[in-house]
Scaffold this motif. Structure first.
Motif, PDB file in Angstrom:
ATOM      1  N   ILE A 114      12.801 -13.462  89.116  1.00 49.63           N
ATOM      2  CA  ILE A 114      12.273 -14.035  87.956  1.00 49.63           C
ATOM      3  C   ILE A 114      11.107 -14.821  88.076  1.00 49.63           C
ATOM      4  CG2 ILE A 114      14.507 -13.669  86.881  1.00 49.63           C
ATOM      5  CD1 ILE A 114      14.795 -16.594  86.779  1.00 49.63           C
ATOM      6  N   VAL A 115      10.491 -14.982  89.148  1.00 54.66           N
ATOM      7  CA  VAL A 115       9.039 -15.847  89.338  1.00 54.66           C
ATOM      8  C   VAL A 115       8.282 -15.655  88.117  1.00 54.66           C
ATOM      9  CG1 VAL A 115       7.067 -16.096  90.483  1.00 54.66           C
ATOM     10  CG2 VAL A 115       9.145 -15.708  91.819  1.00 54.66           C
ATOM     11  N   GLY A 116       7.910 -16.796  87.543  1.00 52.00           N
ATOM     12  CA  GLY A 116       7.071 -16.932  86.562  1.00 52.00           C
ATOM     13  C   GLY A 116       7.865 -17.205  85.011  1.00 52.00           C
ATOM     14  N   PHE A 117       9.222 -16.676  85.268  1.00 56.94           N
ATOM     15  CA  PHE A 117      10.183 -17.120  84.022  1.00 56.94           C
ATOM     16  C   PHE A 117      11.088 -18.126  84.453  1.00 56.94           C
ATOM     17  CE2 PHE A 117       8.637 -12.709  83.981  1.00 56.94           C
ATOM     18  CZ  PHE A 117       8.519 -12.264  82.678  1.00 56.94           C
ATOM     19  N   PRO A 118      11.336 -19.150  83.446  1.00 58.40           N
ATOM     20  CA  PRO A 118      12.325 -20.212  83.623  1.00 58.40           C
ATOM     21  C   PRO A 118      13.791 -19.732  83.682  1.00 58.40           C
ATOM     22  CG  PRO A 118      11.394 -20.456  81.328  1.00 58.40           C
ATOM     23  CD  PRO A 118      10.908 -19.157  81.985  1.00 58.40           C
ATOM     24  N   ASN A 119      14.069 -18.745  83.157  1.00 58.58           N
ATOM     25  CA  ASN A 119      15.686 -18.336  83.056  1.00 58.58           C
ATOM     26  C   ASN A 119      15.591 -16.928  82.902  1.00 58.58           C
ATOM     27  OD1 ASN A 119      15.027 -17.865  80.201  1.00 58.58           O
ATOM     28  ND2 ASN A 119      14.979 -20.034  80.223  1.00 58.58           N
ATOM     29  N   THR A 120      16.761 -16.487  83.058  1.00 59.26           N
ATOM     30  CA  THR A 120      17.238 -14.909  83.102  1.00 59.26           C
ATOM     31  C   THR A 120      16.832 -14.333  81.353  1.00 59.26           C
ATOM     32  OG1 THR A 120      19.594 -15.362  82.764  1.00 59.26           O
ATOM     33  CG2 THR A 120      18.827 -14.911  85.064  1.00 59.26           C
ATOM     34  N   TYR A 121      17.072 -15.403  80.844  1.00 63.05           N
ATOM     35  CA  TYR A 121      16.941 -15.024  79.264  1.00 63.05           C
ATOM     36  C   TYR A 121      15.479 -14.348  79.089  1.00 63.05           C
ATOM     37  CZ  TYR A 121      16.285 -15.166  74.074  1.00 63.05           C
ATOM     38  OH  TYR A 121      16.013 -14.924  72.689  1.00 63.05           O
ATOM     39  N   THR A 122      14.515 -15.196  79.316  1.00 58.98           N
ATOM     40  CA  THR A 122      13.097 -14.745  78.780  1.00 58.98           C
ATOM     41  C   THR A 122      12.844 -13.702  79.759  1.00 58.98           C
ATOM     42  OG1 THR A 122      12.310 -16.508  80.690  1.00 58.98           O
ATOM     43  CG2 THR A 122      12.439 -16.924  77.999  1.00 58.98           C
ATOM     44  N   PHE A 123      13.201 -13.424  80.899  1.00 56.43           N
ATOM     45  CA  PHE A 123      12.965 -12.590  82.057  1.00 56.43           C
ATOM     46  C   PHE A 123      13.344 -11.331  81.429  1.00 56.43           C
ATOM     47  CE2 PHE A 123      14.446  -9.871  85.773  1.00 56.43           C
ATOM     48  CZ  PHE A 123      13.204  -9.646  86.327  1.00 56.43           C
ATOM     49  N   THR A 124      14.601 -11.047  80.894  1.00 52.13           N
ATOM     50  CA  THR A 124      15.285  -9.792  80.541  1.00 52.13           C
ATOM     51  C   THR A 124      14.621  -9.314  79.327  1.00 52.13           C
ATOM     52  OG1 THR A 124      17.328 -10.933  79.887  1.00 52.13           O
ATOM     53  CG2 THR A 124      17.349  -9.891  81.950  1.00 52.13           C
ATOM     54  N   LYS A 125      14.447 -10.510  78.437  1.00 57.29           N
ATOM     55  CA  LYS A 125      13.743 -10.153  77.031  1.00 57.29           C
ATOM     56  C   LYS A 125      12.361  -9.388  76.976  1.00 57.29           C
ATOM     57  CE  LYS A 125      15.318 -10.689  73.565  1.00 57.29           C
ATOM     58  NZ  LYS A 125      16.207  -9.740  72.826  1.00 57.29           N
ATOM     59  N   ASN A 126      11.796  -9.754  78.349  1.00 60.28           N
ATOM     60  CA  ASN A 126      10.365  -9.481  78.555  1.00 60.28           C
ATOM     61  C   ASN A 126      10.587  -8.037  79.049  1.00 60.28           C
ATOM     62  OD1 ASN A 126       8.327  -8.737  81.169  1.00 60.28           O
ATOM     63  ND2 ASN A 126       7.296 -10.253  79.556  1.00 60.28           N
TER      64      ASN A 126
END
Length: 496
Positions: free
Chosen positions: A193-205
């Motif tokens: 998830i480099v570039g994302f602060p958490n798993t939430y924003t990563f998986t929504k992306n």
């Protein structure tokens, strides 16, 4: 708008969440829909039908239950689970739902610190299953994927368009099977998830990337709301939907439990008022459907809901204004421990000091007293959860994200003027005054709808709070007197 939704059958996933419930309420109150199917996962020994009964009793329906109670009968429970193949829906129910023409995929885990396996299974795998299900709906006019304004947090400015994902959603879903060890997957999380602060924003992306890959097969649109908070005036002024997230923090400040927040002084809290968000999403549904009627678009239709161009105030400025105007005391909670109010700082050491002295120490003392009197300690748990919530929100507490604001705001406001889908708040002559007024109405709604405190007790609660304020000030004067006396005596003894 009314004509577009007239006699429609609609399928909603995540119907028990904040956005899902508000969507259902607005459809039933302002659109003459035929039926709304709601995916409900049996849990905690409650069947889908039992969960439907609880859903119908939700406070968001408080106006609908008075004005049009028969509309609630249009909600149909669909037992299932977004994490299961085919959403876990029974074949007989699938057949019954063939008349569905609109799908709203609101289901997601919104926990910022969710383990990657859970976030992938729900936010990406659940979206894939919803898309597969929609492929079997012959009358489908639009599939609305509810994403988030923060799905591309590595950008400083977010436009209403699709951005390619830095990771392949297929690869990430394969990891669920190829890496069965949770410890190993958790160890890989930070690298993935480099570039994302958490798993939430990563998986929504990733989910947006998945939706984009299906845009030639289904009439798809993506809706990105920012932080969904209270309503401006619909279903009622200041209506507060849930104690989860930011609304829970406001409640803790009002209860005198949360006394300090760590955030940048220039940070705007980008919000989407609940009613503005739902109205605009319904408008975008119609627009997206019309786009696909003309043929598959070259790019995935994406719509934003963001307040950054409409509410210029920083969060600190609004919060301090609430303190100055004594809004907390005007709606004094019965369930308040200490005097409401909060100190906002961008200095970490100040924040940690205030957390310890104004939150942890009082919580420990009161929990100790509760134990002595044979009661269950509760305060330290609330303080801990508030601290953890603020910690996982840190990436958003020190970063501003720009955008064009609400997509097509001017045309939406003009088209829906004087209707049940109006956006009059954007044309208010005094936005600052409206924000402060809405904050006061929000606190009153928290008291009435979330804490379920009787409005008749408000006068008594104000008296109790004023008494606390007087006692607190007397205590401070006494403490100051003791300190000055000690210093004076020390000085005099030193001289003689």
């Amino acid at each position: 708008m009314e004509e577009f939704f007239q006699d429609s059958e609609i399928f909603v996933t995540g119907g028990s969440g904040v956005v899902g419930k508000a969507l259902i309420e607005k459809l039933l109150r302002s659109c003459n829909v035929r039926r709304i199917y709601v995916l409900l996962r049996p849990r905690r020994q409650l069947s889908a039908q039992e969960r439907l009964l609880r859903l119908r009793q939700a406070t968001v329906f408080h106006v609908l239950a008075v004005q049009k109670p028969q509309q609630l009968d249009k909600i149909v429970a669909v037992p299932g689970d977004v994490s299961l193949p085919g959403l876990g829906i029974d074949p007989a129910m699938v057949e019954r739902m063939r008349g569905v023409s609109l799908v709203y995929h609101c289901a997601a885990t919104v926990r910022f610190d969710e383990p990657l396996r859970v976030a992938l299974r729900l936010n990406v795998g659940g979206t894939l299953e919803a898309l597969k299900f929609a492929e079997n709906l012959p009358q489908l006019r639009a599939f609305v994927h509810v994403s988030t304004f923060y799905s591309n947090p590595y950008l400083k400015r977010v436009e209403p368009k699709y951005y390619s994902s830095p990771m392949d959603w297929r690869l990430c879903l394969r990891l669920l099977d190829e890496v069965p060890d949770d410890r190993m997957l958790n160890a890989l999380t930070k690298k993935l998830i480099v570039g994302f602060p958490n798993t939430y924003t990563f998986t929504k992306n990733l989910a947006e990337s998945l939706v984009n890959d299906y845009r030639h097969r289904l009439p798809l649109i993506v809706y990105r709301p920012s932080i969904v908070l209270f309503a401006v005036d619909d279903p009622s002024p200041g209506f507060s939907p849930s104690l989860m997230g930011a609304m829970g923090l406001f409640a803790l400040v009002g209860a005198g439990i949360l006394k300090t927040v760590y955030l940048g002084r220039d940070i705007r809290l980008d919000i989407t008022p609940q009613d503005i968000g739902i109205k605009s999403m319904l408008c975008y549904t119609k627009r997206g459907s019309e786009i696909y009627k003309r043929g598959t678009p070259e790019e995935l239709p994406v719509y934003l809901s963001s307040s950054c161009t409409h509410v210029p105030h920083t969060f600190t400025a609004i919060a301090e204004q609430m303190d100055t105007l004594d809004l907390w005391r005007d709606v004094a909670f019965e369930k308040n421990l200490m005097i409401p109010g909060c100190h906002y700082t961008d200095r970490r050491w100040v924040y940690q000091f205030l957390v310890f002295t104004k939150q942890i120490l009082p919580a420990m003392l009161i929990d100790l007293l509760l134990r002595i009197f044979g009661q269950k300690p509760v305060l330290m748990s609330a303080v801990r959860k508030a601290y953890q919530t603020l910690e996982v929100m840190q990436p958003f507490m020190f970063n501003n994200y720009d955008s064009p604001g609400l997509t097509d705001m001017e045309s939406l406001a003009k088209e829906n003027e004087g209707t049940a889908f109006h956006l009059d708040a954007f044309n208010h002559p005094d936005i600052h005054g409206l924000v402060i007024q809405s904050c006061g109405e929000m606190l009153l709604s928290i008291r009435t709808h979330l804490l379920r405190e009787d409005p008749k007790t408000l006068g008594r609660s104000k008296i109790v709070l004023r008494t606390k304020v007087i006692l607190y000030r007397l205590f401070r004067l006494f403490l100051l007197y003791k300190i000055v006396s000690w210093v004076w005596k020390s000085y005099v003894s030193h001289l003689f």
